[in-house]
Design an enzyme around this catalytic site. Structure first.
Site, short mmCIF file in Angstrom:
data_model
loop_
_atom_site.label_atom_id
_atom_site.label_comp_id
_atom_site.label_asym_id
_atom_site.label_seq_id
_atom_site.Cartn_x
_atom_site.Cartn_y
_atom_site.Cartn_z
N ARG A 237 -2.99 9.91 11.42
CA ARG A 237 -3.72 8.65 11.52
C ARG A 237 -5.04 8.86 12.28
O ARG A 237 -5.05 9.43 13.36
CB ARG A 237 -2.88 7.62 12.27
CG ARG A 237 -3.52 6.24 12.28
CD ARG A 237 -2.53 5.23 12.82
NE ARG A 237 -3.05 3.89 12.78
CZ ARG A 237 -2.29 2.81 12.88
NH1 ARG A 237 -1.00 2.93 12.99
NH2 ARG A 237 -2.83 1.61 12.86
N GLU B 4 0.84 -1.21 0.00
CA GLU B 4 0.00 0.00 0.00
C GLU B 4 0.87 1.25 0.00
O GLU B 4 1.99 1.24 0.51
CB GLU B 4 -0.88 0.03 1.27
CG GLU B 4 -1.90 -1.06 1.32
CD GLU B 4 -2.91 -0.84 2.45
OE1 GLU B 4 -3.03 0.30 2.95
OE2 GLU B 4 -3.57 -1.82 2.82
N ARG C 15 3.69 -3.76 17.42
CA ARG C 15 4.51 -3.47 16.25
C ARG C 15 5.12 -4.79 15.85
O ARG C 15 5.91 -5.36 16.60
CB ARG C 15 5.60 -2.45 16.63
CG ARG C 15 6.43 -1.97 15.46
CD ARG C 15 7.54 -1.05 15.91
NE ARG C 15 7.10 0.22 16.47
CZ ARG C 15 6.75 1.28 15.75
NH1 ARG C 15 6.77 1.23 14.43
NH2 ARG C 15 6.38 2.39 16.35
N LYS D 226 2.22 4.64 1.36
CA LYS D 226 2.33 5.17 2.73
C LYS D 226 2.07 6.67 2.70
O LYS D 226 2.88 7.44 2.19
CB LYS D 226 3.72 4.87 3.31
CG LYS D 226 3.84 5.29 4.78
CD LYS D 226 5.13 4.81 5.39
CE LYS D 226 5.16 4.98 6.90
NZ LYS D 226 4.77 6.27 7.40
N PHE E 115 -7.49 2.48 5.46
CA PHE E 115 -6.63 1.34 5.14
C PHE E 115 -6.95 0.08 5.92
O PHE E 115 -6.42 -0.98 5.63
CB PHE E 115 -5.14 1.69 5.24
CG PHE E 115 -4.69 2.27 6.55
CD1 PHE E 115 -4.61 1.50 7.69
CD2 PHE E 115 -4.31 3.61 6.63
CE1 PHE E 115 -4.18 2.02 8.89
CE2 PHE E 115 -3.89 4.16 7.84
CZ PHE E 115 -3.82 3.36 8.97
N GLU F 174 -5.63 7.35 6.97
CA GLU F 174 -4.68 8.46 7.11
C GLU F 174 -5.32 9.69 6.48
O GLU F 174 -5.74 9.65 5.32
CB GLU F 174 -3.39 8.05 6.40
CG GLU F 174 -2.20 8.90 6.69
CD GLU F 174 -1.45 8.52 7.99
OE1 GLU F 174 -1.89 7.61 8.72
OE2 GLU F 174 -0.43 9.18 8.25
N ARG G 269 -3.77 8.80 16.78
CA ARG G 269 -2.90 7.66 17.07
C ARG G 269 -2.61 7.56 18.56
O ARG G 269 -2.42 6.49 19.10
CB ARG G 269 -1.60 7.87 16.29
CG ARG G 269 -0.66 6.75 16.39
CD ARG G 269 0.65 7.13 15.77
NE ARG G 269 1.68 6.64 16.65
CZ ARG G 269 2.77 6.02 16.25
NH1 ARG G 269 3.01 5.86 14.98
NH2 ARG G 269 3.64 5.59 17.11
N LYS H 292 7.31 -1.27 6.88
CA LYS H 292 7.42 -0.04 6.09
C LYS H 292 8.76 0.05 5.38
O LYS H 292 9.77 -0.45 5.88
CB LYS H 292 7.19 1.18 6.97
CG LYS H 292 8.11 1.31 8.16
CD LYS H 292 7.75 2.56 8.97
CE LYS H 292 8.34 2.48 10.35
NZ LYS H 292 8.14 3.66 11.16
P1 AMP Z 1 5.44 5.10 11.04
O1 AMP Z 1 4.62 6.16 11.71
O2 AMP Z 1 6.58 5.62 10.26
O3 AMP Z 1 5.76 3.97 11.99
O4 AMP Z 1 4.53 4.41 9.93
C1 AMP Z 1 3.31 3.82 10.24
C2 AMP Z 1 2.23 4.85 10.02
O5 AMP Z 1 2.02 5.08 8.63
C3 AMP Z 1 0.89 4.41 10.52
O6 AMP Z 1 0.77 4.69 11.90
C4 AMP Z 1 -0.07 5.25 9.70
O7 AMP Z 1 -0.33 6.47 10.36
C5 AMP Z 1 0.72 5.60 8.44
N1 AMP Z 1 0.19 5.07 7.18
C6 AMP Z 1 0.19 5.73 6.02
N2 AMP Z 1 -0.32 5.00 5.05
C7 AMP Z 1 -0.68 3.80 5.57
C8 AMP Z 1 -1.25 2.61 5.05
N3 AMP Z 1 -1.56 2.49 3.77
N4 AMP Z 1 -1.44 1.58 5.91
C9 AMP Z 1 -1.11 1.68 7.22
N5 AMP Z 1 -0.56 2.79 7.76
C10 AMP Z 1 -0.34 3.84 6.96
#
Ligand code: AMP
Length: 582
Positions: A256, A249, A416, A251, A341, A301, A271, A422
């Site tokens: 969130r 998907e 997590r 990002k 999502f 998001e 979040r 990611k």
């Molecule tokens: P990070 O904050 O860098 O750990 O990345 C995870 C975050 O990406 C999640 O908490 C979401 O807020 C965001 N996010 C953006 N696009 C997506 C997606 N397609 N699926 C899940 N999370 C997403």
């Protein structure tokens, strides 16, 4: 249990820094409380009258608390404020005045915990004309019935200054110790906590219905669910090796949102589990319009979208409206778009254990798409080349990267793990991901920056096993004057004379700051360090961020406990040097 007994526990907790001793004191407190007092005790320990996601505030600032103290001890507001200047804490003022007035021992008719808790709730509920006088009156009466130590803690509650240094994991451990004498219930309690986010409810259920009762607690519309989070892997090859055939998907770098729909009633949680419904009126309205289910919980998001240029704007722009009063105008000017999502709940059914692939399908069918709520773009890939195609497409569209998702994975609240991975864009010579840190101190500098009162920031990451914030770097360069000013403004309410209870640091800053202000930091590298405590273990050195710079302020969507964890830092250290192939 009397409130005065609770105050004695508070004072023992406040003086203690060892985590094991904190758990012991808390367990003793819970053992002594009656089952019907556990919920009130738990919320009061957090300095609250309800779980964090219910925005119940007492609505009394420093001046009104000062008025109540003045009335209770027959003096005037000016005298109270003079002492406040000297002591720096309204609780200490009340205690000093209480002692001077000769109320050293708990008075006869000292109120119980539940009585104090219910009175504070009643004060919080007072609204409308004349409510300030009513609040001050009721608070004064309460204060007059308390001994000096209890008065101290009572006055800190409306001001949000209880700061006992106990985090949620510590309370969960204490629940288990109080019930069975060891940590063995922790996992089962944590599952309920991840799905309901309500420690008072969990404590109450545990005492009234046992651990089997807690096992029956599950997600419910209206209680935010602790979000599932993504792991990191350094390359498309690694991702396919780990997940096999998987979904990829886009990002989106936005805010969130966890949307809860109950008929026409919509709540949107951030979040960090705060109720942000007021900030997103267009998404709340669109939920009623676009979601074809009576009850639903889904995540997405939200991004600010500029229809004129057909562009998505970065996170900072999205959150700017939080500080703007005229949210409706902002919603007109800069409408948000929500990319949904995941689906967690639908028409009374908890779907978190349904495999991802089916959840996403159901989500796509549930949403009648339009320009406000859309569904995240997803593609199933079987090899690294196909994954990189999606990754490159994401980068071309100005997005951060991709999330790969295991097709058969459940939605695991609060964890997590490799259900989601990611992969972000990185410049060479930089870490592949940013690190979320909490500010724990300022170091005064010389020269131009010292005119803003700050020279460098000491920042920390989170160690959930020990419920501690451990130092990881100093940030001294790269901030604009405007950013320094913002740092100072945001940290001001949290400045502390002594090292805050949950902070572990060898470096001693000029001024300590209670862990509250979260920032996103980009660094070039993670190195081993003898002076930072993150990951330090006996003889083993800690970890530090090299050449750190501030990317954004993240307190809007991250609590300090949502910061990057020590375990993640150790993993990122191990993955350095790998870059996604171009
Ligand atoms: P990070 O904050 O860098 O750990 O990345 C995870 C975050 O990406 C999640 O908490 C979401 O807020 C965001 N996010 C953006 N696009 C997506 C997606 N397609 N699926 C899940 N999370 C997403």
């Amino acid at each position: 249990m009397l409130f005065s007994e609770l105050a004695t526990y508070f004072s023992r907790l406040e003086k203690e820094t060892s985590r094991n001793s904190l758990v012991e004191i808390l367990a003793e407190l819970f053992e002594h409380a009656l089952p019907e007092e556990i919920a009130s005790c738990t919320y009061l320990l957090q300095g609250r009258l309800a779980p964090f996601f219910q925005p119940i505030e007492i609505g009394m600032g420093v001046n009104y608390v000062a008025d109540a103290i003045a009335l209770a001890y027959q003096t005037d507001r000016a005298e109270v404020l003079r002492r406040f200047d000297r002591l720096g804490d309204m609780g200490e003022v009340a205690k000093e005045m209480g002692e001077e007035s000769g109320r050293a021992a708990p008075p006869e008719a000292s109120p119980g915990i539940v009585e104090v808790f219910e009175t504070l709730k009643r004060i919080a509920g007072m609204a409308g004309p004349g409510s300030i006088e009513q609040k001050v009156g009721a608070f004064t009466k309460l204060l007059s019935s308390l001994d000096p130590l209890s008065a101290n803690y009572l006055c800190r509650i409306p001001l949000g200054r209880l700061r006992l240094g106990v985090g949620d994991p510590t309370i969960l451990d204490a629940f288990s110790f109080a019930q069975v004498g060891d940590k063995s219930l922790r996992k089962r309690l944590e599952r309920a906590y991840n799905e309901t986010s309500d420690l008072g409810l969990i404590g109450d259920t545990l005492w009234q219905h046992g651990i089997e009762g807690v096992d029956c607690l599950s997600i419910r519309v209206g209680n935010p669910i602790r979000p599932a989070l993504a792991e990191r892997l350094p390359s498309a090859e690694d991702i396919l090796k780990k997940l096999g055939r998987c979904a990829v998907e886009m990002k989106y770098d936005g805010f969130r949102c966890q949307v809860h729909k109950d008929g026409e009633d919509v709540r949107i949680f951030s979040r960090n589990l705060e109720d942000m419904t007021g900030m997103f009126p267009e998404i709340a309205q669109a939920t009623v319009r676009q979601i074809a289910a009576d009850t639903a919980i889904f995540e997405g998001e939200a991004l600010a979208y500029n229809p004129a240029s057909d562009e998505f704007l970065p996170f900072q722009q999205t959150t700017r409206r939080r500080r703007k009063h005229k949210i409706d105008e902002a919603a007109q000017e800069l409408p948000l778009r929500l990319f949904a999502f995941d689906l967690l709940y639908m028409n009374g059914e908890n779907v978190t254990s349904v495999p991802y692939e089916e959840r996403h399908d159901r989500l796509a069918r549930l949403i009648q798409r339009d320009e406000t709520i859309d569904v995240s773009a997803t593609r199933i890939v079987e090899d690294p080349e196909a994954l990189m195609e999606v990754f490159n497409l994401a980068i071309q569209e100005g997005l951060e990267g991709i999330l790969a998702k295991r097709l058969d994975s459940p939605y695991q609240a609060g964890s997590r793990n490799f259900n989601w991975v990611k992969l972000k864009r990185a410049q060479s010579g930089e870490l592949q991901d940013t690190v979320d840190c909490v500010i724990i101190g300022y170091i005064y500098g010389r020269g131009k920056r010292s005119s803003f009162g700050v020279g460098a920031l000491l920042v920390a990451v989170y160690d959930p096993d020990r419920d501690l914030f451990t130092s990881i770097t100093k940030i001294g360069t790269g901030l604009t004057d405007e950013e320094w000013r913002e740092v100072r403004e945001r940290c001001e309410p949290y400045v502390s004379e002594d090292k805050p209870a949950r902070v572990e640091s060898i470096l001693k800053p000029s001024v300590w700051v209670e862990p509250a202000v979260v920032i996103e930091v980009l660094a070039d590298e993670i190195t081993r360090s003898p002076i930072h405590t993150a990951g330090m273990d006996g003889e083993k050195q800690g970890y530090a961020l090299r050449f750190p710079r501030l990317v954004s302020f993240r307190s809007d969507d991250r609590r300090p406990e949502d910061c990057t964890t020590v375990r993640e830092i150790v993993e990122m250290y191990g993955q350095q040097g790998f870059r996604p192939a171009k």
